[in-house]
Design a protein around this motif. Sequence first.
Motif, PDB file in Angstrom:
ATOM      1  N   UNK A  37      -0.888 -67.170  12.688  1.00  0.00           N
ATOM      2  CA  UNK A  37      -1.549 -68.159  11.868  1.00  0.00           C
ATOM      3  C   UNK A  37      -3.040 -68.215  11.852  1.00  0.00           C
ATOM      4  N   UNK A  38      -3.674 -67.838  13.038  1.00  0.00           N
ATOM      5  CA  UNK A  38      -5.071 -67.875  13.205  1.00  0.00           C
ATOM      6  C   UNK A  38      -5.515 -66.608  12.472  1.00  0.00           C
ATOM      7  N   UNK A  39      -4.780 -65.242  12.766  1.00  0.00           N
ATOM      8  CA  UNK A  39      -5.228 -64.154  12.107  1.00  0.00           C
ATOM      9  C   UNK A  39      -5.127 -64.288  10.569  1.00  0.00           C
ATOM     10  N   UNK A  40      -3.990 -64.797  10.273  1.00  0.00           N
ATOM     11  CA  UNK A  40      -3.897 -65.017   8.641  1.00  0.00           C
ATOM     12  C   UNK A  40      -4.769 -65.804   7.887  1.00  0.00           C
ATOM     13  N   UNK A  41      -5.361 -66.928   8.835  1.00  0.00           N
ATOM     14  CA  UNK A  41      -6.316 -67.724   8.099  1.00  0.00           C
ATOM     15  C   UNK A  41      -7.779 -67.136   8.016  1.00  0.00           C
ATOM     16  N   UNK A  42      -8.094 -66.238   9.340  1.00  0.00           N
ATOM     17  CA  UNK A  42      -9.344 -65.408   9.110  1.00  0.00           C
ATOM     18  C   UNK A  42      -9.094 -64.172   8.179  1.00  0.00           C
ATOM     19  N   UNK A  43      -7.963 -63.682   8.026  1.00  0.00           N
ATOM     20  CA  UNK A  43      -7.857 -62.463   7.185  1.00  0.00           C
ATOM     21  C   UNK A  43      -8.014 -62.922   5.827  1.00  0.00           C
TER      22      UNK A  43
END
Length: 238
Positions: free
Chosen positions: A39-45
Amino acid sequence: MEEKAEELDNYLDSHYIHRSNWLRAAVLGANDGILSTASIAIGVAAASATREPIILATLAGLVAGALSMAAGEYVSVSSQTDVEKADIEREKQELSEMPEIELQRLAEIYEKRGLKKETALTVAKELTEHDALGAHIRDELGINEISQAKPMQAAFASGAAFTVGGLLPFLVTLFLPLNSMEYWLYGFALFFLIILGALAAKTGGSSIVKAIARITFWGTVAMGLTALVGYLFNVNMV
């Protein structure tokens, strides 16, 4: 006689309840590892045009999450252990000060479970003679070897499982194309969650389809909302 004892041991091994403590912590840790890190990676991506911020945020989330899960699990299970110890000490005192009342209380417990009054009293007396404290800990307080809290076991299982779960989306951020990274992350995270749900259900002897449906639905909700936040802010991170 030895063969009967061995058969009994094998029969008990086929049940799943003795796995409940470590399985709960491990599934919770792995699920959080996959879900929160992805989720963190998706939000930043969703808000980044380069790979470095995605990797950095995912790695930070992985390390912080693993330590937080282990510490949180240890603290929460230790609190349960403290409550259990306090209840056991209180039970010792009650057995010392009012043994007759405690005997009657034990008999009432067995009577409520279906024994006749005379039988319940006989069982209570015999168990009290054998191990009074053990009988009350097990039957009055409901504490046994299976349900008893184990802080270190829960902390290790949770922290290690989070690390393993979190490494999976982290590897996605390292090696898969930057273009449409959030979709890659979502797809692989969902795949990892499905495998986790199936393994957990198989280990715990529950419905695999139900476990997969539950973990897929809530995983999609969490990752979808996080991606939405990234798109809404749309910060160009270079």
